[in-house]
Design a protein around this motif. Sequence first.
Motif, short mmCIF file in Angstrom:
data_model
loop_
_atom_site.label_atom_id
_atom_site.label_comp_id
_atom_site.label_asym_id
_atom_site.label_seq_id
_atom_site.Cartn_x
_atom_site.Cartn_y
_atom_site.Cartn_z
N LEU A 76 28.01 46.60 42.54
CA LEU A 76 28.62 46.21 43.81
C LEU A 76 29.37 44.88 43.68
CD1 LEU A 76 25.85 47.23 46.35
CD2 LEU A 76 28.04 48.35 45.91
N PHE A 77 28.84 43.96 42.89
CA PHE A 77 29.53 42.69 42.68
C PHE A 77 30.86 42.90 41.96
CE2 PHE A 77 30.35 38.90 40.07
CZ PHE A 77 30.47 37.96 41.07
N ILE A 78 30.87 43.78 40.95
CA ILE A 78 32.11 44.07 40.23
C ILE A 78 33.13 44.71 41.17
CG2 ILE A 78 33.11 45.51 38.41
CD1 ILE A 78 30.56 44.98 36.79
N VAL A 79 32.68 45.65 42.00
CA VAL A 79 33.59 46.29 42.97
C VAL A 79 34.14 45.24 43.93
CG1 VAL A 79 33.69 47.91 44.91
CG2 VAL A 79 32.57 48.58 42.78
N PHE A 80 33.29 44.34 44.42
CA PHE A 80 33.74 43.29 45.33
C PHE A 80 34.79 42.40 44.68
CE2 PHE A 80 33.17 38.84 46.68
CZ PHE A 80 33.58 38.96 48.00
N VAL A 81 34.56 42.00 43.43
CA VAL A 81 35.53 41.16 42.73
C VAL A 81 36.85 41.89 42.53
CG1 VAL A 81 36.02 40.02 40.52
CG2 VAL A 81 33.81 39.70 41.63
N LEU A 82 36.78 43.19 42.16
CA LEU A 82 38.02 43.96 41.97
C LEU A 82 38.79 44.10 43.28
CD1 LEU A 82 36.86 46.74 39.50
CD2 LEU A 82 38.32 44.77 39.02
N LEU A 83 38.09 44.35 44.39
CA LEU A 83 38.77 44.44 45.68
C LEU A 83 39.40 43.11 46.08
CD1 LEU A 83 36.27 46.67 47.70
CD2 LEU A 83 38.55 47.29 46.90
N LEU A 84 38.70 42.02 45.79
CA LEU A 84 39.23 40.69 46.11
C LEU A 84 40.48 40.40 45.29
CD1 LEU A 84 38.55 38.22 47.85
CD2 LEU A 84 37.34 37.30 45.88
N VAL A 85 40.45 40.72 44.00
CA VAL A 85 41.61 40.50 43.13
C VAL A 85 42.77 41.38 43.61
CG1 VAL A 85 42.49 40.88 40.80
CG2 VAL A 85 40.32 39.72 41.13
N ASN A 86 42.48 42.62 43.99
CA ASN A 86 43.53 43.51 44.48
C ASN A 86 44.16 42.96 45.76
OD1 ASN A 86 45.17 45.73 44.73
ND2 ASN A 86 43.63 46.91 45.84
N ARG A 87 43.33 42.47 46.67
CA ARG A 87 43.86 41.91 47.92
C ARG A 87 44.74 40.71 47.64
NH1 ARG A 87 42.37 41.82 53.41
NH2 ARG A 87 41.85 43.98 52.93
N LEU A 88 44.29 39.80 46.75
CA LEU A 88 45.09 38.62 46.43
C LEU A 88 46.39 39.02 45.74
CD1 LEU A 88 42.29 36.20 45.24
CD2 LEU A 88 43.50 36.18 47.41
N TRP A 89 46.33 40.04 44.87
CA TRP A 89 47.53 40.51 44.18
C TRP A 89 48.53 41.09 45.19
CZ3 TRP A 89 49.46 39.92 39.45
CH2 TRP A 89 50.48 40.74 39.05
N GLN A 90 48.04 41.87 46.16
CA GLN A 90 48.93 42.45 47.17
C GLN A 90 49.58 41.35 48.02
OE1 GLN A 90 49.81 45.59 47.48
NE2 GLN A 90 48.47 46.27 45.84
N ILE A 91 48.80 40.34 48.40
CA ILE A 91 49.36 39.24 49.18
C ILE A 91 50.42 38.50 48.37
CG2 ILE A 91 48.80 36.96 50.14
CD1 ILE A 91 46.14 38.15 51.05
N ARG A 92 50.15 38.30 47.08
CA ARG A 92 51.11 37.60 46.22
C ARG A 92 52.41 38.39 46.09
NH1 ARG A 92 50.20 36.47 39.85
NH2 ARG A 92 52.22 35.60 39.42
#
Length: 70
Positions: free
Chosen positions: A26-42
């Motif tokens: 679950l921690f890995i999934v959370f980190v991947l979703l966070l990175v994806n969100r930041l990438w989309q915003i960028r």
Amino acid sequence: SPCRAGTGAKELQPWLIGLTAVVVFLFIVFVLLLVNRLWQIRMHREQGGLQETQGTDRYHGRGAAGPAPG
């Protein structure tokens, strides 16, 4: 003697291993979703469209941000 504390490798209970695996997953999934969100915003910011759609990104569904009918 089984009462030795702090010596050697301690064997973990099977349920504890399973719980640890789930928490790590679950921690890995959370980190991947966070990175994806930041990438989309960028990417959105680089395209110059962030100012126009800020505040409405979460409401892409039909009628989600509109007034209630009636």
